[in-house]
Design an enzyme around this catalytic site. Structure first.
Site, PDB file in Angstrom:
ATOM      1  N   CYS A 119     -82.640 -21.068   5.743  1.00 34.45           N
ATOM      2  CA  CYS A 119     -83.710 -20.093   6.028  1.00 34.45           C
ATOM      3  C   CYS A 119     -84.713 -19.961   4.880  1.00 34.45           C
ATOM      4  O   CYS A 119     -85.763 -19.339   5.049  1.00 34.45           O
ATOM      5  CB  CYS A 119     -83.115 -18.744   6.387  1.00 34.45           C
ATOM      6  SG  CYS A 119     -82.010 -18.839   7.788  1.00 34.45           S
ATOM      7  N   HIS A 252     -88.311 -13.494   5.315  1.00 28.75           N
ATOM      8  CA  HIS A 252     -87.579 -14.206   6.356  1.00 28.75           C
ATOM      9  C   HIS A 252     -87.139 -13.184   7.400  1.00 28.75           C
ATOM     10  O   HIS A 252     -86.625 -12.117   7.073  1.00 28.75           O
ATOM     11  CB  HIS A 252     -86.367 -14.909   5.738  1.00 28.75           C
ATOM     12  CG  HIS A 252     -85.412 -15.451   6.754  1.00 28.75           C
ATOM     13  ND1 HIS A 252     -85.832 -16.177   7.835  1.00 28.75           N
ATOM     14  CD2 HIS A 252     -84.062 -15.348   6.861  1.00 28.75           C
ATOM     15  CE1 HIS A 252     -84.784 -16.513   8.563  1.00 28.75           C
ATOM     16  NE2 HIS A 252     -83.697 -16.015   7.996  1.00 28.75           N
ATOM     17  N   ASN A 282     -83.882 -14.653  14.679  1.00 25.47           N
ATOM     18  CA  ASN A 282     -83.922 -15.391  13.418  1.00 25.47           C
ATOM     19  C   ASN A 282     -84.151 -16.870  13.731  1.00 25.47           C
ATOM     20  O   ASN A 282     -83.274 -17.526  14.276  1.00 25.47           O
ATOM     21  CB  ASN A 282     -82.591 -15.170  12.690  1.00 25.47           C
ATOM     22  CG  ASN A 282     -82.494 -15.926  11.375  1.00 25.47           C
ATOM     23  OD1 ASN A 282     -83.327 -16.773  11.067  1.00 25.47           O
ATOM     24  ND2 ASN A 282     -81.461 -15.621  10.608  1.00 25.47           N
TER      25      ASN A 282
HETATM   26  N1  ACO Z   1     -72.318  -6.931  20.264  1.00 27.89           N
HETATM   27  C1  ACO Z   1     -71.500  -5.875  20.245  1.00 27.89           C
HETATM   28  N2  ACO Z   1     -70.651  -5.621  19.221  1.00 27.89           N
HETATM   29  C2  ACO Z   1     -70.669  -6.472  18.189  1.00 27.89           C
HETATM   30  C3  ACO Z   1     -71.506  -7.599  18.152  1.00 27.89           C
HETATM   31  C4  ACO Z   1     -72.358  -7.812  19.261  1.00 27.89           C
HETATM   32  N3  ACO Z   1     -73.210  -8.861  19.314  1.00 27.89           N
HETATM   33  N4  ACO Z   1     -71.299  -8.261  16.998  1.00 27.89           N
HETATM   34  C5  ACO Z   1     -70.352  -7.571  16.326  1.00 27.89           C
HETATM   35  N5  ACO Z   1     -69.969  -6.490  17.034  1.00 27.89           N
HETATM   36  C6  ACO Z   1     -69.000  -5.482  16.685  1.00 27.89           C
HETATM   37  C7  ACO Z   1     -67.963  -6.018  15.722  1.00 27.89           C
HETATM   38  O1  ACO Z   1     -66.938  -6.664  16.423  1.00 27.89           O
HETATM   39  C8  ACO Z   1     -67.496  -4.732  15.069  1.00 27.89           C
HETATM   40  O2  ACO Z   1     -66.582  -4.109  15.916  1.00 27.89           O
HETATM   41  P1  ACO Z   1     -65.272  -3.374  15.310  1.00 27.89           P
HETATM   42  O3  ACO Z   1     -65.810  -2.306  14.407  1.00 27.89           O
HETATM   43  O4  ACO Z   1     -64.591  -2.895  16.527  1.00 27.89           O
HETATM   44  O5  ACO Z   1     -64.542  -4.459  14.569  1.00 27.89           O
HETATM   45  C9  ACO Z   1     -68.754  -3.879  15.007  1.00 27.89           C
HETATM   46  O6  ACO Z   1     -69.652  -4.436  15.981  1.00 27.89           O
HETATM   47  C10 ACO Z   1     -69.444  -3.887  13.672  1.00 27.89           C
HETATM   48  O7  ACO Z   1     -69.546  -5.223  13.222  1.00 27.89           O
HETATM   49  P2  ACO Z   1     -70.129  -5.545  11.805  1.00 27.89           P
HETATM   50  O8  ACO Z   1     -69.995  -7.005  11.519  1.00 27.89           O
HETATM   51  O9  ACO Z   1     -69.570  -4.574  10.826  1.00 27.89           O
HETATM   52  O10 ACO Z   1     -71.670  -5.199  12.038  1.00 27.89           O
HETATM   53  P3  ACO Z   1     -72.809  -5.105  10.972  1.00 27.89           P
HETATM   54  O11 ACO Z   1     -73.426  -3.783  11.025  1.00 27.89           O
HETATM   55  O12 ACO Z   1     -72.400  -5.668   9.639  1.00 27.89           O
HETATM   56  O13 ACO Z   1     -73.894  -6.102  11.581  1.00 27.89           O
HETATM   57  C11 ACO Z   1     -74.814  -8.301  11.366  1.00 27.89           C
HETATM   58  C12 ACO Z   1     -73.608  -7.473  11.737  1.00 27.89           C
HETATM   59  C13 ACO Z   1     -75.968  -7.934  12.270  1.00 27.89           C
HETATM   60  C14 ACO Z   1     -74.485  -9.785  11.519  1.00 27.89           C
HETATM   61  C15 ACO Z   1     -75.203  -7.996   9.916  1.00 27.89           C
HETATM   62  O14 ACO Z   1     -74.091  -8.094   9.078  1.00 27.89           O
HETATM   63  C16 ACO Z   1     -76.297  -8.913   9.404  1.00 27.89           C
HETATM   64  O15 ACO Z   1     -77.420  -8.866   9.858  1.00 27.89           O
HETATM   65  N6  ACO Z   1     -75.995  -9.728   8.387  1.00 27.89           N
HETATM   66  C17 ACO Z   1     -76.994 -10.621   7.809  1.00 27.89           C
HETATM   67  C18 ACO Z   1     -77.231 -11.739   8.750  1.00 27.89           C
HETATM   68  C19 ACO Z   1     -78.361 -12.616   8.295  1.00 27.89           C
HETATM   69  O16 ACO Z   1     -79.340 -12.173   7.754  1.00 27.89           O
HETATM   70  N7  ACO Z   1     -78.193 -13.892   8.588  1.00 27.89           N
HETATM   71  C20 ACO Z   1     -79.179 -14.837   8.426  1.00 27.89           C
HETATM   72  C21 ACO Z   1     -79.305 -15.403   7.068  1.00 27.89           C
HETATM   73  S1  ACO Z   1     -80.429 -16.638   7.174  1.00 27.89           S
HETATM   74  C22 ACO Z   1     -79.774 -18.185   7.390  1.00 27.89           C
HETATM   75  O17 ACO Z   1     -79.671 -18.912   6.412  1.00 27.89           O
HETATM   76  C23 ACO Z   1     -79.366 -18.690   8.724  1.00 27.89           C
END
Ligand code: ACO
Length: 325
Positions: A119, A252, A282
């Site tokens: 990214c 990004h 993304n």
């Molecule tokens: N729908 C419904 N529930 C979900 C989903 C979904 N799509 N995904 C996860 N959950 C649930 C999980 O299972 C968890 O449930 P639990 O509490 O019963 O275990 C709950 O939601 C919370 O999950 P978390 O992982 O704690 O959610 P978080 O608030 O951390 O959000 C996310 C997750 C959106 C992925 C976040 O961590 C994030 O944005 N991270 C950065 C990602 C990023 O920027 N990536 C790109 C980098 S660029 C590249 O190089 C590709």
């Protein structure tokens, strides 16, 4: 006379198939994977993304974006003397998307290569093109970010498959007597390889390891928030400017919460933040040039504005480019 580089044209392209969260949630439900529009919007800010048709590749998307950027610069494809494509989803193992794109543009001879920094790929590619222009190695560079991330998504993993989309963005960067690119700041730390990767590789005629994206979202989130602030500050310091000089912040486009947090740390009002993640998801290396092009074409980013571009992604890689548009 000092030689600088300056963006003279932008372009972008999204494949026509647009999926809202509700449509994606319905598709995933049919596979037994539960998610909802509410969860995706609340945790990421994403409402929709575009997916390319199965026979459409990164070079196809890149071609449309490139044509638009070249036209906006008032040039012909034949004027381009350097092509760099930032991508992690190339058409094939080799040759590069840049070479395929060069041929699709109907040109030949100029150097063409891909940049792999996930990214952060676009800010890496822009920095390299800037250096090549400043050194005299090129005068009219085409810098493209193009991705078909839908190809590497695990649609049984709701923590990743709702986050990404396909698309391409491009700029033409030309030699100029006035700056242009003011400063840039690139970094990588390979100890974080495992938190965001597609571990599979080709060997002996087979794919060994998973060819699908895996991510520790929380670890990525924490690192992203920290490095986006430090890269922005380092770039401003190199250009001898301050946060107050930034007209537009184009980070990004991965997660609205990360973007808001970066703007807050830089004490920038949210009106200065360009947001397309809500409509694109993304798109990895394509996200910054896609957002820049939309901001230019909508009349937000104008000639003379000071724009901070910021990338962060797998590697772990991160960096920023500060420029006068
Ligand atoms: N729908 C419904 N529930 C979900 C989903 C979904 N799509 N995904 C996860 N959950 C649930 C999980 O299972 C968890 O449930 P639990 O509490 O019963 O275990 C709950 O939601 C919370 O999950 P978390 O992982 O704690 O959610 P978080 O608030 O951390 O959000 C996310 C997750 C959106 C992925 C976040 O961590 C994030 O944005 N991270 C950065 C990602 C990023 O920027 N990536 C790109 C980098 S660029 C590249 O190089 C590709």
């Amino acid at each position: 006379m000092t030689r600088y580089s300056r963006i003279t044209g932008t372009g972008s392209y999204l494949p026509p198939n647009r999926l809202t969260n509700a449509q994606l949630a319905a598709d995933l439900a049919a596979r037994g994977v539960e998610t909802s529009d509410e969860w995706i919007v609340e945790r990421t800010g994403i409402s929709a993304r575009h997916f390319a048709a199965p026979d459409v590749t990164s070079s196809d998307l890149g071609l449309e974006a490139a044509k638009r950027a070249i036209e906006a610069a008032g040039l012909q494809a034949a004027d381009i003397d350097l092509i760099i494509v930032a991508t992690s989803t190339p058409d094939m193992v080799f040759p590069s998307v840049a070479c395929i794109l060069q041929h699709k543009l109907g040109i030949a001879g100029c150097p063409a290569f891909d940049m792999q920094a996930v990214c952060s790929g676009f800010v890496y590619a822009l920095t390299v093109a800037d250096a090549m222009i400043k050194s005299g190695a090129a005068s009219k560079a085409l810098v493209v970010g193009a991705e078909v991330f839908s190809r590497i998504l695990d649609f049984s993993d709701r923590t990743t498959c709702v986050l990404f989309g396909d698309g391409a963005g491009a700029v033409v960067l030309e030699a100029s007597q006035t700056p242009g690119i003011l400063a840039s700041d690139l970094h990588a730390d390979g100890k974080h390889v495992g938190i965001l990767c597609v571990p599979g590789h080709v060997s002996g005629g087979q794919v060994l390891g998973s060819p699908l994206l895996t991510m520790d979202g929380k670890a990525v989130f924490k690192l992203a928030v920290a490095v986006l602030e430090s890269a922005a500050r380092a770039t401003l310091a190199k250009a001898e400017l301050t946060e107050a000089d930034i007209d537009w912040l184009i980070p990004h486009q991965a997660n609205l919460r990360i973007m808001h947090s970066t703007a807050k740390k830089l004490k920038l009002p949210l009106e200065k933040l360009i947001v397309t993640v809500d409509q694109h998801g993304n798109t990895s290396a394509a996200s910054i040039p896609l957002a820049l092009d939309e901001a230019v074409r909508s009349g937000k980013v104008k000639k003379g504005d000071t724009v901070m571009l910021e990338g962060v992604g797998g590697g772990f890689t991160w960096g920023a480019v500060l420029l006068k548009y």
